[in-house]
Design a protein around this motif. Sequence first.
Motif, short mmCIF file in Angstrom:
data_model
loop_
_atom_site.label_atom_id
_atom_site.label_comp_id
_atom_site.label_asym_id
_atom_site.label_seq_id
_atom_site.Cartn_x
_atom_site.Cartn_y
_atom_site.Cartn_z
N HIS A 601 40.03 37.88 33.38
CA HIS A 601 38.90 37.77 34.32
C HIS A 601 38.88 38.99 35.22
O HIS A 601 39.93 39.52 35.59
CB HIS A 601 39.03 36.51 35.17
CG HIS A 601 39.03 35.24 34.38
ND1 HIS A 601 37.89 34.65 33.91
CD2 HIS A 601 40.05 34.46 33.95
CE1 HIS A 601 38.19 33.56 33.24
NE2 HIS A 601 39.50 33.43 33.25
N THR A 602 37.69 39.41 35.57
CA THR A 602 37.55 40.46 36.57
C THR A 602 37.61 39.78 37.93
O THR A 602 36.73 38.99 38.27
CB THR A 602 36.23 41.22 36.41
OG1 THR A 602 36.10 41.68 35.06
CG2 THR A 602 36.17 42.40 37.34
N THR A 603 38.66 40.06 38.69
CA THR A 603 38.91 39.31 39.92
C THR A 603 38.63 40.10 41.19
O THR A 603 38.47 39.52 42.26
CB THR A 603 40.36 38.81 39.96
OG1 THR A 603 41.25 39.93 39.86
CG2 THR A 603 40.63 37.87 38.79
N SER A 604 38.59 41.41 41.11
CA SER A 604 38.31 42.24 42.27
C SER A 604 36.80 42.38 42.46
O SER A 604 36.07 42.68 41.51
CB SER A 604 38.93 43.63 42.08
OG SER A 604 38.27 44.61 42.85
N ARG A 605 36.34 42.14 43.68
CA ARG A 605 34.90 42.26 43.94
C ARG A 605 34.41 43.68 43.68
O ARG A 605 33.31 43.89 43.17
CB ARG A 605 34.58 41.83 45.36
CG ARG A 605 33.11 41.85 45.68
CD ARG A 605 32.84 41.24 47.04
NE ARG A 605 33.06 39.80 47.02
CZ ARG A 605 33.26 39.07 48.12
NH1 ARG A 605 33.28 39.65 49.30
NH2 ARG A 605 33.43 37.76 48.03
#
Length: 623
Positions: A601-605
Amino acid sequence: MTDTADTADAGYGVARFLAVDHVDSPTLTPDGRLLFLADTSGTPQVWTTDEPAAWPDRLTPHEERVSALAASPTDEAFVYAMDTGSDERDQLYHYDLATGVERALTADPDSTHSWGVWGPDGDRVAYAANRADDARFDVYVQSVEAPDDPAGEPERVFEGPGGFLSVAAFGPEGDRLVLTKAHSSYDEDLTLLDLATGETTRLSDDAEATYSHVHFDGAGGLVFVTNRGSDTAYVGRLSLDSGDVTPLAGHDEAPGNPGTDAWDVDALAFDPDTGRLAYTVNEGGYSSLHAGTLASDADGEFAFDSTPAPAVDGVVSDLTFGPDADRLVFTHTSPTTPYGVRAVAFGDDAATDWTPVGRNGLPDAAFHDPETVHYETFDGRGIPAYWTLPPGASAEDPVPVIVDIHGGPEHQRRPWFYPTKQFFLNRGYAVLEPNVRGSSGYGTAYSHLDDVEQRMDSVADVAAGVEWLADQPAVDDDRVVAYGRSYGGFMVLAAITEYPDLWAAAVDFVGIADFTTFLENTGEWRRSHREAEYGSLADDYDFLKAISPLTHIEEVRSPLFVQHGANDPRVPVGEAEQVVDAVREQGVPVEKLIFEDEGHHTTSRENLIAEFELIADFLDEHV
């Protein structure tokens, strides 16, 4: 894009939508302080508040995401889990609310520590981890008191049989654990472990069933959510003496296929001291909340007496009781309501927003509700889907469509708040979100309709959705986008190779390109679990190779965007690399985005904003 799309795009950049806070995972301390996860700082961190709608305090200061949170049952303290670079190798940490001191309970970054439960006295925690063997999760019990040895080595109390294992409940006397062993997403073993002797007692039978939200009831039994002996899940009680399971609430003997009114119970909170119980029913994706009291009569027969509960307009999860079970808190969301925490006094029919989330100045008109539709597929089944048109769409000015296919496949698209979906709607795209065969939420039989040799039937369900779109007057069926994450990424790649003429473009997030290389390279502890769904390398290699999109990559005609994280332990990044290389060899436009500091998952905004700005530009160019 057409003039309609330009009109619909009011200039709201994706950053406006992605900066809408996401709040979930509520847990209450013995003093009634609410703890929760919020991504206000850009990644999920632990925050707290002790009054509804009060400005919360941030407690954890990290850049890496916090993935699990649980308050102590006896002290003003909590445990949380955090990984590095979204690699899912969680470590556990203890936080003392009185002093603000946090310290690591585990320090083995090569292992995954899967959070389990607190001990009843608040002095110990139990969890599963693959510390001894990457392919096997064992069970550990560890003191949370400051250790003399800074390493704080846990005690291994059970060696797992291989694969994934979970700690579901700690006995009220602190002498037993309940463990669940997942053979597949719909087949679990339930086991009672005696901590003094190490002996285990199997509580499940040989029939396929799942067990979740497990609680000791204080009267010689377990209360949980299960589908044992049923097509749909219900609240049940298991007698530890007889092993019998009795349905208590939410039980329906009818099959749960789409179009029926037989639904799954999907969340549960239970307090054994008061007998108070709350659960939710998944009614076509939308939640209904129920509350009541569990009590036994003179003959030892248990019954559930209902009490008022608030009506909800979206999806409810993370049910948990506060001290003395006088208050129930939960996560709530809807297509137009960001994730937040609500609370309700037991027996009341009105909930209070404890963490109201703003929309960064975006007006109500920027958020759109779907309608639930059913379209017919190749074998006459009705496939449920959420269908959302942007403002201004009409037969005179038809719009492009994103067909957003969920992952899993044992998963369900539900009416959650999706900031990126709202972003694309405001750019003039319609969105179709099908729950094709194999999805959860519609009963066990429906979830099995895509197993192994039936895999491509679910892809045909997607194609049937595009046929349905062709009959919608406001749709431009020459501009349809295949879009999906994880298993949904496989579905995207399968759709553009099996039905290449249907698509104007495709977006694949962390998708499976070749089932054989995926199974060979996925985390060892996951392999047997995934083989139960897809087929095994030993027995089904030729079949898996035959249905893999990479085998048919010469069929791809539509431009493709591929996103992946280098630290992905589920679908290794090699799946992205090989499909990008193969599509480029065909001379088809392809764009690749690999984040070195992300996983499945891409977790950093910051990364999310960069990702969806690129995707928006890609679609503007090709659709």
